[in-house]
Each structure stands twice: as C-alpha cells, then as structure tokens.
Design an enzyme around this catalytic site. Sequence first.
Site, PDB file in Angstrom:
ATOM      1  N   LYS A 170       0.946  -1.307  -0.122  1.00  0.00           N
ATOM      2  CA  LYS A 170      -0.042   0.079   0.062  1.00  0.00           C
ATOM      3  C   LYS A 170       0.927   1.254  -0.008  1.00  0.00           C
ATOM      4  O   LYS A 170       0.820   2.247  -0.702  1.00  0.00           O
ATOM      5  CB  LYS A 170      -1.002   0.124   1.276  1.00  0.00           C
ATOM      6  N   GLN A 184      -4.705  -1.311   9.620  1.00  0.00           N
ATOM      7  CA  GLN A 184      -4.678  -2.646   9.086  1.00  0.00           C
ATOM      8  C   GLN A 184      -5.294  -3.664  10.039  1.00  0.00           C
ATOM      9  O   GLN A 184      -5.069  -3.559  11.292  1.00  0.00           O
ATOM     10  CB  GLN A 184      -3.122  -2.754   8.872  1.00  0.00           C
ATOM     11  N   ASP A 197     -11.036   2.679   3.977  1.00  0.00           N
ATOM     12  CA  ASP A 197     -11.293   1.084   3.864  1.00  0.00           C
ATOM     13  C   ASP A 197     -12.926   1.161   3.531  1.00  0.00           C
ATOM     14  O   ASP A 197     -13.311  -0.034   3.224  1.00  0.00           O
ATOM     15  CB  ASP A 197     -11.188   0.439   5.220  1.00  0.00           C
TER      16      ASP A 197
HETATM   17  N1  GUN Z   1      -6.557  -7.032   6.359  1.00  0.00           N
HETATM   18  C1  GUN Z   1      -7.018  -7.572   5.209  1.00  0.00           C
HETATM   19  N2  GUN Z   1      -7.670  -6.980   4.223  1.00  0.00           N
HETATM   20  C2  GUN Z   1      -7.845  -5.655   4.707  1.00  0.00           C
HETATM   21  C3  GUN Z   1      -8.420  -4.427   4.261  1.00  0.00           C
HETATM   22  O1  GUN Z   1      -8.646  -4.230   3.207  1.00  0.00           O
HETATM   23  N3  GUN Z   1      -8.215  -3.556   5.136  1.00  0.00           N
HETATM   24  C4  GUN Z   1      -7.542  -3.213   6.244  1.00  0.00           C
HETATM   25  N4  GUN Z   1      -7.642  -2.104   6.918  1.00  0.00           N
HETATM   26  N5  GUN Z   1      -6.968  -4.557   6.668  1.00  0.00           N
HETATM   27  C5  GUN Z   1      -7.256  -5.702   6.201  1.00  0.00           C
END
Ligand code: GUN
Length: 281
Positions: A52, A96, A119
């Site tokens: 990311k 996350q 998100d």
């Molecule tokens: N963990 C697995 N997928 C995601 C996601 O799309 N966003 C976040 N914040 N954590 C994750």
Amino acid sequence: MGKIIDGKTLAKNIREEIKVEVLSLKEKGITPCLVVILVGNDPASEVYVNSKMRCCHELGIISEQFKLSETTTESELLAKIEQLNQDPSVHGILVQLPLPKHINKQKVIESINPLKDVDGFHPINIGRMMTGQDTFLPCTPFGIIRMLKDSGLEISGKYAVVLGRSEIVGKPIGQLLLNENATVTYCHSKTTNTADFTRLADIIIVAVGMAKYLKADQVKPGAIIIDVGINRLEAGLVGDVDFTPVSEVASYISPVPGGVGPMTIAMLMFNTIKATKGLTL
Ligand code: GUN
C-alpha cells in the site's frame, strides 16, 4: 479454456488515471495523504501495508505509516486515531486488520472519522453502501466490481453466488452485486449444499480462505470466477479456486496472484483521492 482476467493490467490502468488526478490536486496546492496504522508484527499484514505504501509513493500520494507494538493499548490506539481525525493534512486513515485480541476492533473502526474511512468499514459507510448512496466502498469488493466492469462483463440480471461471509469481502461483495442488479446467494461454512448453488451460478466469488476450495465439477460451463483467496502453500501462493481445472470450464477467471490483489490496492488509492476531494455525507 476461459479467459484470464488480468487484474495486474487493469489495476495499472486505474493507477494511471489516479496519477493524473493527483497531479491536478497538487496544482491546486493539495497533496493527498494516507496514514496507515499497523499494530503488532503479523507478517502478512506487513507485506500488505508495504504494498500500500509503495503504491502511494508511485502515485505521488503522501503515505505515513505508524507501526505500533503488539502491546499497544486500545486507548493509545484510539488517541492516535483521534489525533489523525483532527489533522487536516491527513485525508485517509487505514488501520490494518487483524488487530491484537486485547483491542476491540469494532470500537477502533467506529472511532475513525467516516470522511477519512478509506477502507469503507465504518458503520455509516456500510449503511450508505447498503442504501446505494455515494460513499467509500470497501476496497476488495469495489475492486471486484471494477474488474468485472472493466472486462466488459454484464452483472445485471446474472445469478451470483458468494462463497464466504466475512465483513471485509463476502458480505459487502454480495451487497455490491445486488446494487448492480444481480440475484445473489451467500454460501458459508454452515451451508449444507453449496454445490447446488454454485452449479447454477453465472458469477462465483470465492472468499473462503481455503486453498483450491472450488472444484471444476461445482461450476457451470461458461461461469465467471473471481478468486479472492491468498493461501501460502509450500509450493507457493494459491487462491481459493482449483485454478487449472476450473479455468477449463469457466468463461472468465481471475488468477492468484495477479487478480483481485492489485485491484484492492488500486481502489484504496481511488478512495484516498475521493477522501482528499472531500466526500459530502
Ligand atoms: N486486512 C485484510 N484486508 C484488509 C483491508 O482491506 N483493510 C484493512 N484495513 N485490513 C485488512
């Protein structure tokens, strides 16, 4: 032999579009900024967060990462989020997941300003998604819809079966497919006759977290298969679909890696730009 949906190339095209948007924001003196918070040392999470951050860098988006220790308390995390909520130079906040067990995930999600919730996990944004209003859509489901549309595939009127009902993928992708006028069935770990549904499906979204779960004899010839799985086997990375045999039956199939994964990150970038431009709730 079905066509491979090349998520890597589709995502690259989306990133090129976003790059242009970043430049035009910068001309107005605004630089998009995404903050990512990672609590603890989950190795998979570290890989995702690094991807990311790298993507932000490529597009000219400022990205800041806060790595907090496994023993961070819930109130310390909430204080950090509150500080970021108040900071006008921060446009997007992403915590996350998963979080350590001693932290209440829902409380953390609900503490994020919905206008910075890139998100799309805040209940306000989930509610807006359910009622079909403009909002931040969760990145993986959003990426899947974009992947289908950019491949020229029709969703309206199709029978879609979603395997899995996680908060992050299964539940919201069913809702987004419904918003696109598909007829949707969810199957999950308590469903006793999953194959009876998948054999009728025009579109199957597989998000169960089990390597090679979906088999060729459970798929209707000509179906569209989207594989959301990421399973690390000794032989390497595999999805939730038994790829080679299923690809013989399907009309279109997304591979792992190079399918949904890059789309998810591209849509996070999209949401960050949307947050920077300002969503009106
Ligand atoms: N963990 C697995 N997928 C995601 C996601 O799309 N966003 C976040 N914040 N954590 C994750």
